[in-house]
Design a protein around this motif. Sequence first.
Motif, short mmCIF file in Angstrom:
data_model
loop_
_atom_site.label_atom_id
_atom_site.label_comp_id
_atom_site.label_asym_id
_atom_site.label_seq_id
_atom_site.Cartn_x
_atom_site.Cartn_y
_atom_site.Cartn_z
N PRO A 104 0.82 -1.23 0.00
CA PRO A 104 0.00 0.00 0.00
C PRO A 104 0.85 1.28 0.00
N TYR A 105 2.07 1.20 0.52
CA TYR A 105 2.97 2.36 0.53
C TYR A 105 3.05 2.99 -0.87
N TYR A 106 3.17 2.14 -1.89
CA TYR A 106 3.38 2.64 -3.27
C TYR A 106 2.08 3.12 -3.91
N THR A 107 0.96 2.52 -3.50
CA THR A 107 -0.31 2.99 -4.06
C THR A 107 -0.60 4.38 -3.49
N GLN A 108 -0.29 4.56 -2.20
CA GLN A 108 -0.57 5.86 -1.56
C GLN A 108 0.43 6.94 -1.98
N ARG A 109 1.70 6.58 -2.05
CA ARG A 109 2.71 7.62 -2.30
C ARG A 109 2.88 7.94 -3.79
N TYR A 110 2.74 6.92 -4.66
CA TYR A 110 3.04 7.13 -6.08
C TYR A 110 1.87 6.86 -7.02
N GLY A 111 0.78 6.30 -6.47
CA GLY A 111 -0.36 6.05 -7.34
C GLY A 111 -0.30 4.76 -8.14
N PHE A 112 0.49 3.80 -7.68
CA PHE A 112 0.45 2.47 -8.30
C PHE A 112 -0.95 1.87 -8.10
N SER A 113 -1.37 1.00 -9.01
CA SER A 113 -2.62 0.27 -8.82
C SER A 113 -2.43 -0.78 -7.73
N PRO A 114 -3.42 -0.95 -6.84
CA PRO A 114 -3.29 -1.99 -5.80
C PRO A 114 -3.18 -3.39 -6.40
N ASP A 115 -3.53 -3.54 -7.69
CA ASP A 115 -3.45 -4.86 -8.34
C ASP A 115 -2.08 -5.13 -8.97
N CYS A 116 -1.18 -4.17 -8.92
CA CYS A 116 0.14 -4.37 -9.53
C CYS A 116 0.84 -5.56 -8.87
N LYS A 117 1.25 -6.52 -9.69
CA LYS A 117 1.85 -7.76 -9.17
C LYS A 117 3.38 -7.64 -9.04
N ILE A 118 3.91 -8.28 -8.01
CA ILE A 118 5.36 -8.37 -7.84
C ILE A 118 5.78 -9.79 -8.23
N VAL A 119 6.62 -9.92 -9.25
CA VAL A 119 7.14 -11.22 -9.66
C VAL A 119 8.53 -11.36 -9.03
#
Length: 433
Positions: free
Chosen positions: A260-275
Amino acid sequence: PASAMAAPCYLGWDFSTQQLKVIAIDEQLRVIYEDNVHFDKDLPEFKTQGGVYIHGDRLTVTSPVLMWVKALDMILEKMKSSGFNFSQVRALSGAGQQHGSVYWKKGSIQNLKNASSKLPLHQSLKDCFSVSNSPIWMDSSTASQCSALEKAVGGAQHLASITGSRAYERFTGNQIAKIYNQNPEAYRQTERISLVSSFAASLFLGAYAPIDYSDGSGMNLLHIWEKVWSAPCLDACAPGLEEKLGCPVPSHSVLGSISPYYTQRYGFSPDCKIVAFTGDNPASLAGMRLQEGDIAISLGTSDTLFLWIQEPTPALEGHILCNPVDSQTYMALLCFKNGSLMREIIRDDCASGSWDEFSKALSSTVAGNNGNLGFYFDVMEITPEAVGIHRFNRDNQKVVSDFPKEVEIRALIEGQFMAKRIHAEKLGYKVSK
Protein backbone atom coordinates in the motif's frame (compact mmCIF):
# COMPACT_ATOMS: atom_id res chain seq x y z
CA PRO A 1 1.57 13.09 -21.54
CA ALA A 2 -0.10 10.76 -19.04
CA SER A 3 -2.91 9.87 -21.46
CA ALA A 4 -0.47 8.51 -24.02
CA MET A 5 0.83 6.17 -21.35
CA ALA A 6 -2.57 4.76 -20.47
CA ALA A 7 -1.72 1.39 -22.06
CA PRO A 8 -0.57 -1.33 -19.61
CA CYS A 9 3.12 -1.42 -18.89
CA TYR A 10 5.65 -3.42 -16.88
CA LEU A 11 8.65 -2.28 -14.86
CA GLY A 12 12.02 -4.01 -14.72
CA TRP A 13 14.52 -3.04 -12.02
CA ASP A 14 18.24 -3.68 -11.87
CA PHE A 15 19.95 -3.30 -8.50
CA SER A 16 23.50 -3.54 -9.79
CA THR A 17 26.89 -2.75 -8.27
CA GLN A 18 27.26 0.85 -9.44
CA GLN A 19 23.70 1.97 -10.08
CA LEU A 20 20.00 1.32 -9.83
CA LYS A 21 18.27 1.17 -13.21
CA VAL A 22 14.61 1.03 -14.17
CA ILE A 23 13.01 0.32 -17.52
CA ALA A 24 9.31 0.36 -18.48
CA ILE A 25 8.05 -1.69 -21.40
CA ASP A 26 4.65 -1.87 -23.05
CA GLU A 27 2.86 -5.06 -24.10
CA GLN A 28 4.84 -5.16 -27.38
CA LEU A 29 8.09 -5.16 -25.29
CA ARG A 30 8.89 -1.64 -26.50
CA VAL A 31 10.86 0.49 -24.04
CA ILE A 32 8.75 3.48 -23.04
CA TYR A 33 10.78 4.80 -20.11
CA GLU A 34 14.31 4.42 -18.74
CA ASP A 35 16.10 5.99 -15.81
CA ASN A 36 18.95 5.35 -13.42
CA VAL A 37 20.56 6.52 -10.19
CA HIS A 38 24.33 6.32 -10.10
CA PHE A 39 25.45 5.59 -6.53
CA ASP A 40 28.79 7.49 -6.44
CA LYS A 41 27.47 10.51 -8.34
CA ASP A 42 23.85 10.80 -7.17
CA LEU A 43 24.31 9.64 -3.56
CA PRO A 44 27.70 11.16 -2.66
CA GLU A 45 26.85 11.14 1.06
CA PHE A 46 27.59 7.38 1.13
CA LYS A 47 31.14 7.99 -0.18
CA THR A 48 31.26 4.78 -2.24
CA GLN A 49 33.71 4.20 -5.07
CA GLY A 50 32.19 2.20 -7.90
CA GLY A 51 29.21 1.69 -5.59
CA VAL A 52 31.29 -0.13 -2.97
CA TYR A 53 33.66 0.18 -0.03
CA ILE A 54 36.94 -1.69 -0.42
CA HIS A 55 38.18 -2.28 3.14
CA GLY A 56 41.73 -1.98 4.43
CA ASP A 57 42.48 -5.70 3.98
CA ARG A 58 41.69 -5.31 0.22
CA LEU A 59 39.65 -8.53 0.52
CA THR A 60 36.50 -7.28 2.23
CA VAL A 61 34.12 -5.43 -0.11
CA THR A 62 30.72 -4.13 1.01
CA SER A 63 27.96 -1.69 0.07
CA PRO A 64 25.74 0.30 2.47
CA VAL A 65 22.30 -1.30 2.36
CA LEU A 66 20.52 2.02 3.02
CA MET A 67 22.12 3.45 -0.12
CA TRP A 68 20.11 0.93 -2.17
CA VAL A 69 16.87 1.95 -0.39
CA LYS A 70 17.61 5.64 -0.85
CA ALA A 71 18.38 5.08 -4.54
CA LEU A 72 14.92 3.53 -4.94
CA ASP A 73 13.29 6.55 -3.25
CA MET A 74 15.25 8.83 -5.54
CA ILE A 75 14.42 7.07 -8.80
CA LEU A 76 10.69 6.85 -7.94
CA GLU A 77 10.66 10.59 -7.20
CA LYS A 78 12.38 11.23 -10.55
CA MET A 79 9.74 9.14 -12.33
CA LYS A 80 6.96 10.95 -10.50
CA SER A 81 8.26 14.40 -11.40
CA SER A 82 8.67 13.36 -15.05
CA GLY A 83 4.92 12.57 -15.09
CA PHE A 84 5.27 8.78 -15.26
CA ASN A 85 1.83 7.18 -14.86
CA PHE A 86 2.31 4.52 -12.17
CA SER A 87 -1.33 3.43 -12.28
CA GLN A 88 -0.72 1.65 -15.61
CA VAL A 89 1.95 -0.68 -14.20
CA ARG A 90 0.46 -4.19 -14.20
CA ALA A 91 3.50 -5.97 -12.78
CA LEU A 92 7.14 -5.43 -11.93
CA SER A 93 10.17 -7.60 -11.44
CA GLY A 94 13.92 -7.21 -11.46
CA ALA A 95 17.45 -8.42 -11.01
CA GLY A 96 20.09 -7.88 -8.35
CA GLN A 97 23.86 -8.22 -8.41
CA GLN A 98 24.45 -11.85 -7.48
CA HIS A 99 25.85 -13.06 -4.14
CA GLY A 100 25.22 -9.86 -2.12
CA SER A 101 23.35 -10.38 1.16
CA VAL A 102 21.13 -8.24 3.40
CA TYR A 103 20.50 -8.85 7.13
CA TRP A 104 17.11 -7.74 8.49
CA LYS A 105 17.05 -7.00 12.21
CA LYS A 106 14.41 -8.64 14.45
CA GLY A 107 11.12 -6.74 14.23
CA SER A 108 11.88 -5.12 10.85
CA ILE A 109 8.98 -6.83 9.15
CA GLN A 110 6.69 -4.32 10.95
CA ASN A 111 8.62 -1.31 9.58
CA LEU A 112 8.48 -2.82 6.11
CA LYS A 113 4.76 -3.58 6.29
CA ASN A 114 3.67 -0.32 7.91
CA ALA A 115 6.01 2.21 6.29
CA SER A 116 4.33 5.62 6.26
CA SER A 117 3.65 6.88 2.74
CA LYS A 118 4.42 10.40 4.04
CA LEU A 119 8.11 9.48 4.38
CA PRO A 120 10.73 8.27 1.94
CA LEU A 121 11.24 4.56 2.50
CA HIS A 122 14.85 4.85 3.67
CA GLN A 123 13.67 6.84 6.70
CA SER A 124 11.26 4.08 7.77
CA LEU A 125 13.94 1.40 7.30
CA LYS A 126 16.96 3.20 8.73
CA ASP A 127 17.17 0.97 11.83
CA CYS A 128 16.15 -2.27 10.13
CA PHE A 129 19.48 -3.87 9.32
CA SER A 130 21.67 -5.80 11.75
CA VAL A 131 24.60 -5.51 9.32
CA SER A 132 24.70 -2.01 7.85
CA ASN A 133 27.25 -2.76 5.11
CA SER A 134 26.25 -5.71 2.94
CA PRO A 135 28.96 -8.08 1.70
CA ILE A 136 28.83 -8.19 -2.12
CA TRP A 137 30.17 -10.34 -4.98
CA MET A 138 33.57 -8.60 -5.05
CA ASP A 139 34.33 -9.78 -1.50
CA SER A 140 36.99 -12.48 -1.16
CA SER A 141 37.56 -12.48 2.60
CA THR A 142 36.01 -15.88 3.41
CA ALA A 143 38.74 -18.38 2.45
CA SER A 144 38.64 -20.12 5.84
CA GLN A 145 34.83 -20.45 5.74
CA CYS A 146 35.07 -21.97 2.24
CA SER A 147 37.50 -24.67 3.29
CA ALA A 148 35.43 -25.40 6.41
CA LEU A 149 32.29 -25.84 4.28
CA GLU A 150 33.98 -28.13 1.75
CA LYS A 151 35.46 -30.19 4.56
CA ALA A 152 32.10 -30.46 6.36
CA VAL A 153 30.31 -31.96 3.35
CA GLY A 154 33.06 -34.31 2.19
CA GLY A 155 35.07 -32.24 -0.26
CA ALA A 156 34.81 -29.67 -3.03
CA GLN A 157 33.39 -32.02 -5.66
CA HIS A 158 30.72 -33.27 -3.27
CA LEU A 159 29.70 -29.69 -2.45
CA ALA A 160 29.49 -28.97 -6.19
CA SER A 161 27.33 -32.02 -6.79
CA ILE A 162 24.82 -30.77 -4.16
CA THR A 163 24.88 -26.99 -4.73
CA GLY A 164 26.17 -26.67 -8.31
CA SER A 165 29.50 -25.06 -7.36
CA ARG A 166 32.47 -25.76 -5.12
CA ALA A 167 32.87 -23.23 -2.29
CA TYR A 168 33.46 -19.69 -3.56
CA GLU A 169 34.45 -16.79 -1.34
CA ARG A 170 31.70 -14.51 -2.68
CA PHE A 171 28.95 -17.14 -2.26
CA THR A 172 26.42 -16.22 0.39
CA GLY A 173 26.70 -19.28 2.66
CA ASN A 174 30.36 -18.50 3.28
CA GLN A 175 29.60 -14.82 3.83
CA ILE A 176 26.92 -15.73 6.40
CA ALA A 177 29.38 -18.09 8.13
CA LYS A 178 31.90 -15.24 8.39
CA ILE A 179 29.32 -12.91 9.97
CA TYR A 180 28.31 -15.66 12.40
CA ASN A 181 32.01 -16.29 13.28
CA GLN A 182 33.04 -12.65 13.62
CA ASN A 183 29.86 -10.96 14.76
CA PRO A 184 27.62 -13.57 16.44
CA GLU A 185 25.53 -10.81 18.05
CA ALA A 186 24.57 -9.32 14.66
CA TYR A 187 23.71 -12.81 13.45
CA ARG A 188 21.55 -13.44 16.52
CA GLN A 189 19.75 -10.12 15.92
CA THR A 190 18.91 -11.13 12.33
CA GLU A 191 15.41 -12.44 11.60
CA ARG A 192 15.74 -12.73 7.81
CA ILE A 193 18.64 -12.90 5.37
CA SER A 194 17.90 -11.76 1.82
CA LEU A 195 19.95 -11.76 -1.36
CA VAL A 196 20.11 -8.36 -3.08
CA SER A 197 17.40 -9.63 -5.47
CA SER A 198 14.95 -10.81 -2.80
CA PHE A 199 15.75 -7.72 -0.68
CA ALA A 200 14.73 -5.50 -3.62
CA ALA A 201 11.52 -7.50 -4.14
CA SER A 202 10.80 -7.16 -0.39
CA LEU A 203 10.90 -3.36 -0.67
CA PHE A 204 8.02 -3.48 -3.18
CA LEU A 205 6.12 -6.31 -1.50
CA GLY A 206 6.13 -4.78 1.99
CA ALA A 207 7.01 -8.24 3.29
CA TYR A 208 10.03 -10.54 3.12
CA ALA A 209 10.21 -11.83 -0.44
CA PRO A 210 11.47 -15.41 -0.82
CA ILE A 211 14.79 -16.20 -2.49
CA ASP A 212 14.29 -17.63 -5.99
CA TYR A 213 15.85 -20.94 -7.13
CA SER A 214 18.19 -19.32 -9.66
CA ASP A 215 19.80 -16.66 -7.49
CA GLY A 216 19.61 -19.11 -4.58
CA SER A 217 21.90 -21.43 -6.56
CA GLY A 218 24.73 -18.93 -6.02
CA MET A 219 24.88 -19.45 -2.27
CA ASN A 220 26.53 -22.88 -1.80
CA LEU A 221 23.39 -23.66 0.24
CA LEU A 222 20.63 -24.77 -2.15
CA HIS A 223 20.23 -28.41 -3.09
CA ILE A 224 19.84 -27.68 -6.81
CA TRP A 225 18.20 -31.04 -7.62
CA GLU A 226 15.62 -31.04 -4.82
CA LYS A 227 15.16 -27.22 -4.74
CA VAL A 228 15.40 -27.12 -0.93
CA TRP A 229 18.11 -25.86 1.41
CA SER A 230 20.77 -28.49 2.01
CA ALA A 231 20.85 -29.31 5.76
CA PRO A 232 24.58 -30.26 5.84
CA CYS A 233 25.49 -26.98 4.11
CA LEU A 234 23.29 -24.89 6.41
CA ASP A 235 24.73 -26.61 9.49
CA ALA A 236 28.28 -26.00 8.30
CA CYS A 237 27.62 -22.25 7.92
CA ALA A 238 25.57 -21.12 10.94
CA PRO A 239 22.96 -22.41 13.42
CA GLY A 240 19.23 -21.77 12.87
CA LEU A 241 19.90 -20.66 9.33
CA GLU A 242 16.95 -22.31 7.58
CA GLU A 243 14.45 -20.16 9.46
CA LYS A 244 16.34 -16.98 8.52
CA LEU A 245 16.32 -17.87 4.80
CA GLY A 246 12.65 -18.76 4.31
CA CYS A 247 11.46 -21.18 1.58
CA PRO A 248 12.94 -20.77 -1.91
CA VAL A 249 10.53 -20.40 -4.87
CA PRO A 250 10.63 -20.73 -8.68
CA SER A 251 12.15 -17.64 -10.32
CA HIS A 252 8.95 -16.72 -12.19
CA SER A 253 6.66 -16.90 -9.12
CA VAL A 254 4.11 -14.14 -8.58
CA LEU A 255 4.80 -13.16 -4.97
CA GLY A 256 1.75 -10.97 -4.37
CA SER A 257 0.54 -7.41 -4.94
CA ILE A 258 2.47 -4.20 -4.39
CA SER A 259 2.53 -2.79 -0.86
CA PRO A 260 0.00 0.00 0.00
CA TYR A 261 2.97 2.36 0.53
CA TYR A 262 3.38 2.64 -3.27
CA THR A 263 -0.31 2.99 -4.06
CA GLN A 264 -0.57 5.86 -1.56
CA ARG A 265 2.71 7.62 -2.30
CA TYR A 266 3.04 7.13 -6.08
CA GLY A 267 -0.36 6.05 -7.34
CA PHE A 268 0.45 2.47 -8.30
CA SER A 269 -2.62 0.27 -8.82
CA PRO A 270 -3.29 -1.99 -5.80
CA ASP A 271 -3.45 -4.86 -8.34
CA CYS A 272 0.14 -4.37 -9.53
CA LYS A 273 1.85 -7.76 -9.17
CA ILE A 274 5.36 -8.37 -7.84
CA VAL A 275 7.14 -11.22 -9.66
CA ALA A 276 10.16 -12.80 -7.92
CA PHE A 277 13.43 -10.96 -8.61
CA THR A 278 16.50 -13.00 -9.57
CA GLY A 279 20.26 -12.61 -9.99
CA ASP A 280 21.80 -10.59 -12.81
CA ASN A 281 23.24 -13.65 -14.57
CA PRO A 282 20.00 -15.67 -14.63
CA ALA A 283 18.21 -12.48 -15.71
CA SER A 284 20.61 -12.23 -18.68
CA LEU A 285 19.76 -15.79 -19.72
CA ALA A 286 16.05 -14.96 -19.53
CA GLY A 287 16.45 -11.56 -21.22
CA MET A 288 18.39 -13.06 -24.12
CA ARG A 289 15.56 -15.59 -24.51
CA LEU A 290 17.93 -18.54 -24.52
CA GLN A 291 16.32 -21.90 -25.20
CA GLU A 292 17.40 -25.48 -24.77
CA GLY A 293 20.81 -26.07 -26.33
CA ASP A 294 21.51 -22.34 -26.77
CA ILE A 295 24.78 -20.80 -25.74
CA ALA A 296 25.45 -17.11 -25.12
CA ILE A 297 28.85 -15.53 -24.72
CA SER A 298 29.36 -12.15 -23.12
CA LEU A 299 32.70 -10.74 -24.27
CA GLY A 300 33.88 -8.36 -21.60
CA THR A 301 36.83 -7.71 -19.33
CA SER A 302 36.01 -11.25 -18.27
CA ASP A 303 34.28 -13.46 -20.81
CA THR A 304 31.17 -15.17 -19.47
CA LEU A 305 29.48 -18.19 -20.98
CA PHE A 306 25.79 -18.86 -20.36
CA LEU A 307 24.37 -22.25 -21.31
CA TRP A 308 20.94 -23.84 -21.13
CA ILE A 309 21.57 -27.40 -19.92
CA GLN A 310 19.23 -30.36 -19.53
CA GLU A 311 21.51 -32.76 -17.63
CA PRO A 312 24.32 -30.88 -15.91
CA THR A 313 27.43 -32.44 -14.42
CA PRO A 314 28.66 -29.97 -11.77
CA ALA A 315 32.45 -29.68 -11.72
CA LEU A 316 35.15 -27.92 -9.72
CA GLU A 317 35.15 -25.19 -12.39
CA GLY A 318 32.15 -23.09 -13.34
CA HIS A 319 28.69 -22.96 -11.82
CA ILE A 320 25.43 -24.80 -12.32
CA LEU A 321 22.34 -22.75 -11.41
CA CYS A 322 18.65 -23.55 -11.63
CA ASN A 323 17.27 -22.17 -14.88
CA PRO A 324 15.13 -19.05 -14.22
CA VAL A 325 12.81 -19.72 -17.16
CA ASP A 326 12.24 -23.43 -16.58
CA SER A 327 12.72 -24.72 -13.03
CA GLN A 328 13.21 -28.31 -14.26
CA THR A 329 16.33 -27.46 -16.27
CA TYR A 330 19.62 -25.76 -15.48
CA MET A 331 21.91 -23.03 -16.64
CA ALA A 332 25.67 -23.20 -16.53
CA LEU A 333 27.91 -20.22 -16.02
CA LEU A 334 31.60 -20.19 -16.85
CA CYS A 335 33.83 -17.21 -16.29
CA PHE A 336 37.15 -16.59 -18.07
CA LYS A 337 39.27 -13.78 -16.69
CA ASN A 338 41.46 -13.33 -19.77
CA GLY A 339 38.83 -11.80 -22.01
CA SER A 340 38.89 -8.47 -23.83
CA LEU A 341 42.11 -7.23 -22.19
CA MET A 342 44.02 -10.21 -23.61
CA ARG A 343 42.46 -9.62 -27.05
CA GLU A 344 43.47 -5.95 -26.85
CA ILE A 345 47.08 -6.87 -25.99
CA ILE A 346 47.33 -9.08 -29.09
CA ARG A 347 45.53 -6.45 -31.18
CA ASP A 348 48.09 -3.85 -30.09
CA ASP A 349 51.06 -6.22 -30.67
CA CYS A 350 49.96 -7.76 -33.96
CA ALA A 351 47.50 -5.33 -35.58
CA SER A 352 48.87 -1.88 -34.65
CA GLY A 353 45.98 -1.34 -32.26
CA SER A 354 43.31 -1.58 -34.97
CA TRP A 355 40.34 -3.97 -34.83
CA ASP A 356 39.94 -3.59 -38.60
CA GLU A 357 43.46 -4.82 -39.18
CA PHE A 358 42.89 -7.54 -36.58
CA SER A 359 39.77 -8.77 -38.45
CA LYS A 360 41.57 -8.73 -41.82
CA ALA A 361 44.44 -10.78 -40.39
CA LEU A 362 41.94 -13.22 -38.89
CA SER A 363 40.14 -13.76 -42.19
CA SER A 364 43.41 -14.16 -44.08
CA THR A 365 44.12 -17.40 -42.19
CA VAL A 366 42.30 -20.72 -42.41
CA ALA A 367 40.12 -22.32 -39.75
CA GLY A 368 42.27 -24.65 -37.68
CA ASN A 369 45.26 -22.33 -38.20
CA ASN A 370 47.24 -25.15 -39.91
CA GLY A 371 47.55 -26.86 -36.55
CA ASN A 372 49.05 -23.85 -34.74
CA LEU A 373 47.47 -23.45 -31.36
CA GLY A 374 47.83 -21.05 -28.44
CA PHE A 375 46.55 -20.43 -24.92
CA TYR A 376 46.84 -16.84 -23.79
CA PHE A 377 46.59 -15.98 -20.11
CA ASP A 378 47.84 -12.52 -19.23
CA VAL A 379 46.59 -12.90 -15.65
CA MET A 380 45.97 -16.07 -13.62
CA GLU A 381 42.97 -17.72 -15.30
CA ILE A 382 39.96 -19.06 -13.36
CA THR A 383 39.11 -21.84 -15.81
CA PRO A 384 41.68 -23.51 -15.78
CA GLU A 385 44.08 -22.12 -13.18
CA ALA A 386 46.93 -21.22 -15.51
CA VAL A 387 48.97 -18.20 -16.49
CA GLY A 388 51.31 -17.24 -19.34
CA ILE A 389 51.25 -17.72 -23.10
CA HIS A 390 51.56 -21.27 -24.37
CA ARG A 391 52.04 -21.88 -28.13
CA PHE A 392 52.07 -25.23 -29.93
CA ASN A 393 52.80 -25.94 -33.59
CA ARG A 394 51.21 -28.59 -35.84
CA ASP A 395 53.67 -31.25 -34.57
CA ASN A 396 52.46 -30.52 -31.06
CA GLN A 397 55.82 -29.01 -30.12
CA LYS A 398 55.85 -26.16 -27.66
CA VAL A 399 56.95 -22.97 -29.43
CA VAL A 400 58.50 -20.33 -27.21
CA SER A 401 58.95 -17.51 -29.72
CA ASP A 402 55.94 -15.78 -31.18
CA PHE A 403 53.91 -16.90 -34.16
CA PRO A 404 53.68 -14.76 -37.31
CA LYS A 405 51.17 -11.97 -36.62
CA GLU A 406 48.17 -13.41 -38.46
CA VAL A 407 48.83 -16.90 -37.01
CA GLU A 408 49.01 -15.37 -33.52
CA ILE A 409 45.68 -13.59 -33.98
CA ARG A 410 43.87 -16.74 -35.13
CA ALA A 411 45.57 -18.83 -32.42
CA LEU A 412 44.26 -16.42 -29.78
CA ILE A 413 40.65 -16.40 -31.03
CA GLU A 414 40.50 -20.15 -31.71
CA GLY A 415 42.22 -20.96 -28.41
CA GLN A 416 39.79 -18.80 -26.42
CA PHE A 417 36.74 -20.34 -28.09
CA MET A 418 37.98 -23.93 -27.97
CA ALA A 419 38.64 -23.54 -24.26
CA LYS A 420 35.08 -22.29 -23.80
CA ARG A 421 33.69 -25.29 -25.69
CA ILE A 422 35.80 -27.85 -23.79
CA HIS A 423 34.76 -26.48 -20.40
CA ALA A 424 31.13 -26.20 -21.47
CA GLU A 425 31.11 -29.86 -22.52
CA LYS A 426 32.62 -30.84 -19.16
CA LEU A 427 29.62 -29.23 -17.45
CA GLY A 428 27.18 -31.25 -19.56
CA TYR A 429 26.68 -29.04 -22.59
CA LYS A 430 26.08 -31.14 -25.71
CA VAL A 431 27.31 -29.55 -28.91
CA SER A 432 24.72 -30.49 -31.51
CA LYS A 433 26.31 -31.59 -34.76
